[in-house]
Scaffold this motif. Structure first.
Motif, PDB file in Angstrom:
ATOM      1  N   THR A   1       0.835  -1.201   0.000  1.00 34.99           N
ATOM      2  CA  THR A   1       0.000   0.000   0.000  1.00 34.99           C
ATOM      3  C   THR A   1       0.867   1.247   0.000  1.00 34.99           C
ATOM      4  OG1 THR A   1      -1.764  -1.159   1.186  1.00 34.99           O
ATOM      5  CG2 THR A   1      -1.836   1.231   1.193  1.00 34.99           C
TER       6      THR A   1
ATOM      7  N   ASP B   1      -0.150   7.354  -0.868  1.00 37.06           N
ATOM      8  CA  ASP B   1      -1.387   8.024  -1.268  1.00 37.06           C
ATOM      9  C   ASP B   1      -2.625   7.349  -0.682  1.00 37.06           C
ATOM     10  OD1 ASP B   1       0.052   9.822  -2.681  1.00 37.06           O
ATOM     11  OD2 ASP B   1      -0.487   9.096  -4.667  1.00 37.06           O
ATOM     12  N   SER B   2      -2.520   6.050  -0.424  1.00 33.93           N
ATOM     13  CA  SER B   2      -3.671   5.289   0.061  1.00 33.93           C
ATOM     14  C   SER B   2      -3.775   5.284   1.579  1.00 33.93           C
ATOM     15  CB  SER B   2      -3.602   3.841  -0.444  1.00 33.93           C
ATOM     16  OG  SER B   2      -3.770   3.802  -1.840  1.00 33.93           O
TER      17      SER B   2
ATOM     18  N   TYR C   1      -4.187   7.455   5.412  1.00 37.13           N
ATOM     19  CA  TYR C   1      -5.056   8.506   5.951  1.00 37.13           C
ATOM     20  C   TYR C   1      -4.576   8.874   7.356  1.00 37.13           C
ATOM     21  CZ  TYR C   1      -7.289   4.569   8.397  1.00 37.13           C
ATOM     22  OH  TYR C   1      -7.519   3.458   9.171  1.00 37.13           O
TER      23      TYR C   1
ATOM     24  N   PRO D   1      -8.269  11.530   4.385  1.00 34.37           N
ATOM     25  CA  PRO D   1      -7.451  10.761   3.433  1.00 34.37           C
ATOM     26  C   PRO D   1      -6.285  11.591   2.905  1.00 34.37           C
ATOM     27  CG  PRO D   1      -9.433  11.548   2.353  1.00 34.37           C
ATOM     28  CD  PRO D   1      -9.574  11.924   3.806  1.00 34.37           C
TER      29      PRO D   1
ATOM     30  N   ALA E   1      -9.380   5.038  -5.886  1.00 31.09           N
ATOM     31  CA  ALA E   1      -8.426   4.009  -5.479  1.00 31.09           C
ATOM     32  C   ALA E   1      -7.912   3.273  -6.707  1.00 31.09           C
ATOM     33  CB  ALA E   1      -9.086   3.034  -4.511  1.00 31.09           C
TER      34      ALA E   1
ATOM     35  N   ASN F   1      -1.201  -1.060  -4.165  1.00 31.54           N
ATOM     36  CA  ASN F   1      -2.464  -0.372  -3.951  1.00 31.54           C
ATOM     37  C   ASN F   1      -2.163   1.115  -3.869  1.00 31.54           C
ATOM     38  OD1 ASN F   1      -3.755  -2.892  -3.701  1.00 31.54           O
ATOM     39  ND2 ASN F   1      -3.319  -2.951  -1.510  1.00 31.54           N
ATOM     40  N   GLY F   2      -2.744   1.910  -4.760  1.00 27.57           N
ATOM     41  CA  GLY F   2      -2.495   3.339  -4.781  1.00 27.57           C
ATOM     42  C   GLY F   2      -3.793   4.108  -4.827  1.00 27.57           C
TER      43      GLY F   2
ATOM     44  N   GLY G   1      -6.605   7.052  -3.697  1.00 27.32           N
ATOM     45  CA  GLY G   1      -7.178   7.408  -2.403  1.00 27.32           C
ATOM     46  C   GLY G   1      -7.706   6.204  -1.651  1.00 27.32           C
ATOM     47  N   VAL G   2      -7.708   6.297  -0.316  1.00 26.96           N
ATOM     48  CA  VAL G   2      -8.241   5.225   0.515  1.00 26.96           C
ATOM     49  C   VAL G   2      -9.758   5.161   0.348  1.00 26.96           C
ATOM     50  CG1 VAL G   2      -8.538   6.698   2.552  1.00 26.96           C
ATOM     51  CG2 VAL G   2      -8.190   4.236   2.840  1.00 26.96           C
TER      52      VAL G   2
ATOM     53  N   GLN H   1     -12.247   7.377   2.746  1.00 26.14           N
ATOM     54  CA  GLN H   1     -12.263   8.825   2.547  1.00 26.14           C
ATOM     55  C   GLN H   1     -12.509   9.583   3.865  1.00 26.14           C
ATOM     56  OE1 GLN H   1     -11.661  10.750  -0.663  1.00 26.14           O
ATOM     57  NE2 GLN H   1     -10.474   8.874  -0.498  1.00 26.14           N
TER      58      GLN H   1
ATOM     59  N   ALA I   1     -13.000   3.203  -7.477  1.00 32.32           N
ATOM     60  CA  ALA I   1     -11.800   2.362  -7.458  1.00 32.32           C
ATOM     61  C   ALA I   1     -11.623   1.685  -8.805  1.00 32.32           C
ATOM     62  CB  ALA I   1     -11.903   1.312  -6.353  1.00 32.32           C
TER      63      ALA I   1
END
Length: 710
Positions: A140, A143-144, A146, A184, A190, A198-199, A201-202, A205, A251
């Motif tokens: 991960t 960026d992903s 928070y 985030p 996502a 995994n990139g 946003g989470v 959010q 996503a």
């Protein structure tokens, strides 16, 4: 299994004021480089606090309080496979990401004798924490992650009333409120590239949650002759208020699969099977076969609320038939609302017997029926994705636009909803225990225990409208039993679990210079549901689903020891070694079109493209053979050795004054600096990493502490 509580009541009214000041410090040069990191990060920890207690009214009331602050500078190691800046070259992305934590913890306790027979206690505890870059690490990317602010406040009052020499009445009332706010690092969609990284946003959010729990317990303890009886009621009211825009940012999933063969000289129209990373590379370079496998996004309102009441009534009796023979009987009845369940009566029975007059050996035999409540989070999940509050759209082979948060054009769009909760019961389990313990000379104590557990009606998730099965790959637009282009997820009580636990232990607590406990645990369980949201590979067959649960460490050895060294130095060590937990081997594809990327490879007799020779045998990501069983992989052993050296000094003091002390300690966790893998890449065909560890517990940590007691 869900935790117990032993309460020790003391009469309030301390005679003198007591307190302590303490600190713990850990600097970068004391700590080892973390596994998978290319360099040692600026890891450190600072901890400060105080404790204070004393009388309010002598022999009648007292109070105590404590406050502690921790500033933890820790790092997560990203260990992913990505593309270089040219969008073509496969590269390893290994770097440290700062994940600092700031924690405040405090508590206040008041104790008072409300008359000669009433012992009243009031407590307030609070904890506030700030966490940064949560979720980052392993595959991960930053960026992903928070940032999260979390707080918990608990107020409790208890009253112990001694009604008579035979009867005690105990009441407890507690109120807990919890807040959580997540921010985030990115609001982009996502980006999930199977077996690589995994990139984006989470998914959660801008999450906001508020939980309030009201708990009331009332117990009667009656002792008369050979009987010790207890009865009571427990009430727990849980109120959840959540604002979770989960997956509102969308996503993109690159799972890989069949694509045009771009190898120079390949025949026109030839196809090959590519990985998710190759599919992503083609998308960035606008090449054939570069459309994502899926784009999914949730729309609607993020707010949802739930109130759930749990009630338990119980009664039990311990009957001491003879000095060496005792029976125990009991029954526990539970109910809850949301969903409403009432038929949950669990009887329990037990016997303890010692064959010798000195009671050096004791045998225990117990059995009972237990019920686990349906978790409030499960209920709220079913209500959230009901088509009115929220719905999810799955677009297959969409146009790749990383800036969008709306469904894009593709070959098919499928709606995903949660079916209304069916009639559910609390999940039952039959648990039995046989144990023996023996007291050897010089106070060596040994015990052996065998537990037998069988659980049924466990919750898991099934897509009751998934595409009808077909040989090979099934299109998401294929015929379905209910409506076209609809995934309908339903919680069902079709899970089961059974197995046994063996525990053997020995302890010694009477030696002057050595205290020791050592034990071995063997767990052997098989089941077809790891949790409520677990979905089988296929909605139409359970073949290969019964397997070890993901939480099972089959072998587990533990040891605790403390000794006094010369010059009054104390040494304590804790050893913990556990065999690895299982992990699932998957293809990264959605071969059956049900929206879940949990398809497992199939066994194939010949190596070649697109097959892979693995330690599990020769596997292929697509085909019609028997698939590998669930949770077939096993993580490596995890071994932890923690140690603490301490020395307490008495400070100069007057003859009529209590001594003040200064304690100095040096503590280490993971003293052996063993690489303890916590995650393995289980996606077949994953570039560089299939079957290899991608995340691990921290390396060796050292910290020094001071504590002044007065």
């Amino acid at each position: 299994y869900q935790g117990g509580r032993i309460e020790i009541y003391t009469k309030p009214g301390q005679a003198k004021l007591h307190g302590a000041l303490f600190t713990t410090q850990s600097a970068e040069f004391l700590n080892a480089k973390d596994p998978f990191a290319t360099s040692r990060a600026a890891i450190g920890k600072q901890r400060y606090g105080f404790e204070l207690s004393g009388p309010i009214q002598n022999t009648r009331s007292d109070c105590a309080g404590a406050l502690e602050h921790r500033q933890i500078n820790q790092f997560a190691g990203v260990n992913a496979v990505t593309l270089a800046a040219d969008n073509n070259t496969v590269t390893q992305s290994i770097y440290n990401v700062a994940t600092p934590q700031s924690l405040w913890q405090g508590n206040v306790r008041l104790g008072a004798m409300l008359g000669k027979r009433n012992n009243f206690t009031f407590t307030y505890t609070a904890g506030v924490s700030g966490l940064s870059n949560v979720g980052v690490g392993g595959a991960t990317l930053v960026d992903s992650g928070y940032n999260s602010t979390q707080s918990e406040h608990v107020v409790r009052g208890s009253n112990l009333q001694t009604v008579s020499a035979h009867l005690i009445h105990e009441s407890r009332l507690g109120y807990t409120w919890r807040y959580r706010t997540d921010t985030p690092n990115s609001t982009a969609p996502a980006l999930l590239v199977a077996g690589s990284f995994n990139g984006g946003g989470v998914a959660t959010q801008f999450l906001r949650t508020h939980e309030r729990d009201l708990e009331f317990d009332d117990d009667l303890l009656y002792s008369r002759g050979k009987h010790n009886m207890k009865a009571g009621i427990e009430l727990l009211d849980v109120a959840l208020h959540e604002n979770i825009p989960a997956n509102f940012n969308g996503a993109y999933v690159f799972g890989g699969g069949s694509a045009p063969d771009l190898t120079p000289g390949a025949k026109a129209g030839a196809t090959t099977v590519i990985t998710g990373l190759e599919q992503y590379r083609r998308a960035l370079n606008h090449l054939a076969g570069g459309t994502p496998t899926q784009y999914n996004v949730t729309t609607g309102t993020p707010q949802v609320a739930l109130n759930q009441l749990q009630t338990v009534l119980y009664a039990q009796d311990l009957w001491q038939v003879q000095p060496r023979l005792a029976f125990s009987f009991g029954v526990r009845w539970a109910m809850q609302s949301s969903p409403r369940t009432v038929r949950n009566a669990g009887p329990r029975v037990g016997v303890a017997w010692s064959p010798d007059r000195k009671q050096k050996t004791t045998f225990h035999l117990r059995s009972g029926l237990f019920y686990g409540p349906v978790d409030a989070a499960t209920v709220i999940t079913a209500e959230r994705l009901n088509g009115t509050i929220q719905s999810q759209a799955l677009v297959y082979n969409p146009t790749y636009n990383p800036a969008t948060t709306q469904p894009t054009t593709g070959i098919a769009t499928v709606t995903t909803l949660r079916a209304p909760l069916p009639s559910l019961s609390q999940t039952p389990s039959l648990q039995s225990h046989f144990g023996v313990e023996h007291e050897f000379p010089r106070h060596w104590h040994a015990q052996g225990n065998f537990y037998l557990i069988r659980a049924w009606d466990l919750l898991r998730t099934r897509n009751i409208n998934s595409p009808l099965p077909a040989a090979g790959i099934t299109s998401p637009t294929a015929a379905r039993p209910l409506l076209p282009n609809l995934n309908l997820l339903q919680y069902q009580q079709t899970g089961h679990l059974q197995g046994d636990v063996i525990f053997a232990g020995i302890d010694q607590h009477s030696m002057k210079y050595l205290q020791l406990f050592a034990g071995y645990i063997r767990m052997d369980f098989r089941g077809n549901a790891d949790n409520d949201n677990f979905a089988p590979q296929s909605s139409y067959t359970d073949a290969g689903e019964t397997a070890r649960p993901v939480w099972q460490n089959t072998h587990h050895a533990i040891a605790f020891a403390s000794t006094t060294l010369p010059r009054k130095v104390s040494l304590s060590v804790q050893f913990d070694a556990a065999s690895g937990a299982p992990y699932n081997v998957t293809t990264g594809f959605d071969n059956n079109g049900d929206g879940n990327f949990n398809d497992r490879p199939v066994y194939t007799p010949a190596a070649g493209s697109p097959t892979y020779g693995t330690r599990f045998g020769t596997l292929a990501p697509v085909g019609t053979g028997a698939s590998i069983g669930r949770n077939a992989g096993t993580l490596p052993w995890n071994i932890h050795l923690d140690a603490n050296l301490s020395r307490t000094f008495s400070l100069p003091h007057a003859a009529n004054v209590e001594a003040e002390t200064l304690a100095v300690n040096l503590r280490s966790t993971n003293l052996l600096n063993h690489t303890n893998i916590t995650a393995v890449d289980g996606v077949l065909g994953s570039p560089l990493y299939f079957g290899q560890g991608i995340a691990a517990d921290p390396g060796r940590r050292l910290e020094a502490g001071l504590r002044w007691n007065f």
